[in-house]
Write an enzyme that holds these catalytic residues in place. Structure first.
Site, short mmCIF file in Angstrom:
data_model
loop_
_atom_site.label_atom_id
_atom_site.label_comp_id
_atom_site.label_asym_id
_atom_site.label_seq_id
_atom_site.Cartn_x
_atom_site.Cartn_y
_atom_site.Cartn_z
N PHE A 88 0.86 -1.17 0.00
CA PHE A 88 0.00 0.00 0.00
C PHE A 88 0.91 1.23 0.00
CE2 PHE A 88 -2.68 3.23 2.18
CZ PHE A 88 -3.64 3.34 1.18
N ASP A 159 6.57 -2.48 8.77
CA ASP A 159 5.22 -1.99 8.49
C ASP A 159 4.30 -3.16 8.82
OD1 ASP A 159 2.72 -1.37 7.47
OD2 ASP A 159 3.50 -0.33 5.70
N HIS A 162 -0.73 -4.93 8.79
CA HIS A 162 -1.55 -6.13 8.60
C HIS A 162 -1.27 -7.20 9.66
CE1 HIS A 162 -1.15 -5.21 3.95
NE2 HIS A 162 -1.71 -4.22 4.62
N GLN A 185 -7.15 1.43 10.69
CA GLN A 185 -8.11 1.94 9.72
C GLN A 185 -9.27 0.94 9.63
OE1 GLN A 185 -7.70 0.19 6.54
NE2 GLN A 185 -9.45 1.17 5.61
N LYS A 188 -8.83 -2.79 8.81
CA LYS A 188 -7.73 -3.55 9.42
C LYS A 188 -8.23 -4.55 10.45
CE LYS A 188 -4.79 -1.90 6.68
NZ LYS A 188 -4.15 -0.62 6.54
N ARG A 217 6.07 18.89 22.79
CA ARG A 217 5.86 19.42 24.13
C ARG A 217 6.04 18.34 25.19
NH1 ARG A 217 0.35 22.68 25.94
NH2 ARG A 217 1.39 23.95 27.53
N TYR A 224 4.63 26.25 27.76
CA TYR A 224 4.81 26.26 26.30
C TYR A 224 6.28 26.19 25.90
CZ TYR A 224 -0.09 27.20 26.58
OH TYR A 224 -1.39 27.08 26.89
N ARG A 234 -1.81 12.92 18.06
CA ARG A 234 -2.37 12.24 19.23
C ARG A 234 -3.68 11.52 18.90
NH1 ARG A 234 -1.04 17.46 21.66
NH2 ARG A 234 -3.21 17.94 21.22
#
Ligand SMILES: *Cc1c(COP(=O)(O)O)cnc(C)c1O
Length: 386
Positions: A88, A159, A162, A185, A188, A217, A224, A234
Site C-alpha cells: 500500500f 510496516d 496487517h 483503519q 484492518k 511538548r 509552552y 495524538r
C-alpha cells in the site's frame, strides 16, 4: 446453472457491548483527549504487552505511525528508505513526506514479501531504514532482515499494518528487535475507523516519538516550552476505548482466520491456474489480513474482469495493490533517480503480482466452512470463464 446458495460472510467491523461501554466510559470520563484521560494510556500498555514490547505509542493513523517512526529513527532529507515495490502506498509515502527518497525493491513471488537479497543490493551509504511489510499478515523473513540490518547497520522498521498479533519463530512483533508500525483503519484486523500505533524495543526512541507526536511538548510542560519540532498525531480517548475492546476480541478471531485460511488456501490451490499466497514455515502466527491468490499469466485486464465476476457472485474481492512506482503519486516527491522502466526491470515479481493477484476481505475467513467451499467454487467457475 446449478442453484448454489450465496455465501454469507460476517460484517466488518464488528462490535458489541465491550465497545459500547468503552465509548460511554470515555464520554463520561470528562476528558476526551489523551492528556488527563485514561483510555489511550491503557490501550498503549495493553497493546505493548500484547506484542511483547516495552513501549507503544498510539497515533492518529497508520501512515502517521510510519512517518513518526521513520523520523525518530533519523530519516529525513538526504536519506533513502528501502520499501517493497508491492505494498500500500503509505509505506513509500511516509518516507517521501518527511523528505527522504523511497527506493522500491522487488518482492518474493510466493509470499509477496520484500526480497531480502534485492533489499541488500539496494543499500547505499544514504540508506537509513529498511521497511519490510508483512503482506496480509504473512511475515517477511525476519531472520534474513535481522542479519542484513546487523551487517549494514541499517535499522528495520516493520510496516505491521496487517500484522497485529503475529509471531515469528515464537517471537512476537515487539520481540524482534525493531520498531513496528500498525494501522487501525476501518478494514484492518482491529479498528476504530482510523488510528495507528508504533511499538518500540527501547525507551529513547519512544520518548522522542512521544514528544514529536505532541507538538514537541514535554508531558509536564505548563509554560509552552516546546522542546523539539513536532506535530499533533495524538489519538483521542474514544478511539482508544474502542481499540481496547477490539484488542480483546482479536486473538479468537486470529485463531479462526488461521484455521479458515488453511482450508481456503487448500481449496484455492486445487483450482487449475490459481496459486494462493504462500507463507514462511518459520512464521508461527500469521494474521491473514487478506486472503490473497494469484492467477499467474493472466493479463491485468482479465484479472480486473475476474474481480468483477467475483464481486457479482457475492465475494468481497479486490484487485491487489498496484506497483507503487506505477502511480503518479510516487513520482511527485522523493522518487529515486531512475525511470519507471528501470525500476520495473529490476522488479519482475512485483510487475507480475500487481497485475495477476486478487484478494478477498478477511471477513471471509470468519465465515463457516461451507461458505468457504462455496467461495472456492465461485473462484473456480470465474477463473474457468476468463
Ligand atoms: C493500511 C496500511 C497503511 C496505512 O494505514 P492508515 O491507517 O490507513 O494510514 C500502511 N501500510 C500498509 C501496508 C497498509 O495496508
Amino acid at each position: 446453472m446449478n442453484a448454489r446458495p450465496a455465501p454469507e460472510f460476517p460484517k466488518w467491523p464488528q462490535y458489541d457491548d465491550d465497545e459500547r461501554t468503552g465509548l460511554i466510559r470515555a464520554l463520561e470520563q470528562g476528558q476526551w483527549w489523551r492528556m488527563g484521560g485514561e483510555e489511550v494510556d491503557s490501550f498503549e500498555r495493553e497493546f505493548a504487552d500484547f506484542h511483547g514490547a516495552p513501549h507503544a505509542l498510539a497515533v492518529t493513523n497508520g501512515t502517521h505511525a510510519l512517518e513518526l517512526a521513520l523520523q525518530v529513527m533519523g530519516v529525513g532529507p538526504g536519506s533513502e528508505v528501502i520499501v517493497p515495490a508491492f505494498t500500500f502506498i503509505s509505506s513509500s509515502q511516509a518516507a517521501q513526506r518527511i523528505g527522504a527518497v523511497a527506493v522500491p525493491v522487488d518482492v518474493d513471488p510466493d509470499t509477496y514479501n520484500i526480497d531480502v537479497a534485492a533489499a541488500a543490493s539496494a543499500v547505499t551509504p544514504r540508506t537509513r531504514a529498511i521497511m519490510p511489510v508483512h503482506m496480509a499478515g504473512l511475515l517477511a523473513d525476519m531472520d534474513a532482515l535481522g542479519k542484513l540490518s546487523a551487517d549494514t547497520g541499517v535499522p528495520i522498521l516493520q510496516d505491521a499494518a496487517h500484522a497485529q498479533g503475529a509471531r515469528w519463530q515464537g517471537k512476537r512483533v515487539g520481540e524482534l528487535g525493531s520498531v513496528a508500525a500498525f494501522s487501525f483503519q476501518n478494514g484492518k484486523l482491529m479498528t476504530a475507523g482510523e488510528g495507528g500505533a508504533v511499538i518500540f524495543p527501547e525507551s529513547d526512541l519512544y520518548e522522542s516519538a512521544f514528544l514529536r507526536h505532541s507538538c514537541g511538548r514535554p508531558r509536564t510542560d505548563r509554560r509552552y516550552l516546546h522542546a523539539v519540532a513536532g506535530t499533533n498525531m495524538r489519538l483521542n480517548e474514544f478511539s482508544a476505548a474502542v481499540l481496547r475492546a477490539q484488542l480483546r476480541r482479536l486473538p479468537a478471531q486470529t485463531e479462526l482466520r488461521d484455521k479458515r485460511w488453511a482450508l481456503l488456501s487448500r481449496l484455492l490451490g486445487a483450482i487449475d491456474g490459481v496459486v494462493p499466497q504462500g507463507s514462511d514455515v518459520r512464521a508461527d502466527q500469521n494474521t491473514h489480513y487478506m486472503a490473497m491468490f494469484r492467477v499467474p499469466g493472466i493479463s491485468e485486464e482479465d484479472r480486473n474482469a475476474l474481480v468483477d465476476r467475483l464481486v457479482d457472485a457475492g465475494l468481497p474481492a479486490f484487485a491487489a495493490f498496484r506497483a507503487i512506482y506505477r502511480t503518479d503519486a510516487f513520482w511527485e516527491v522523493g522518487a529515486p533517480d531512475e525511470t519507471v522502466e528501470q525500476i520495473a526491470e529490476r522488479c519482475p515479481n512485483t510487475e507480475a503480482i500487481s497485475s495477476d493477484c486478487v484478494w478477498l476481505h478477511h471477513r471471509v475467513l470468519l465465515a463457516g466452512e461451507q461458505d468457504l467451499e462455496i467461495t472456492a467454487e465461485i473462484v473456480a467457475d470465474a477463473v474457468a470463464a476468463i
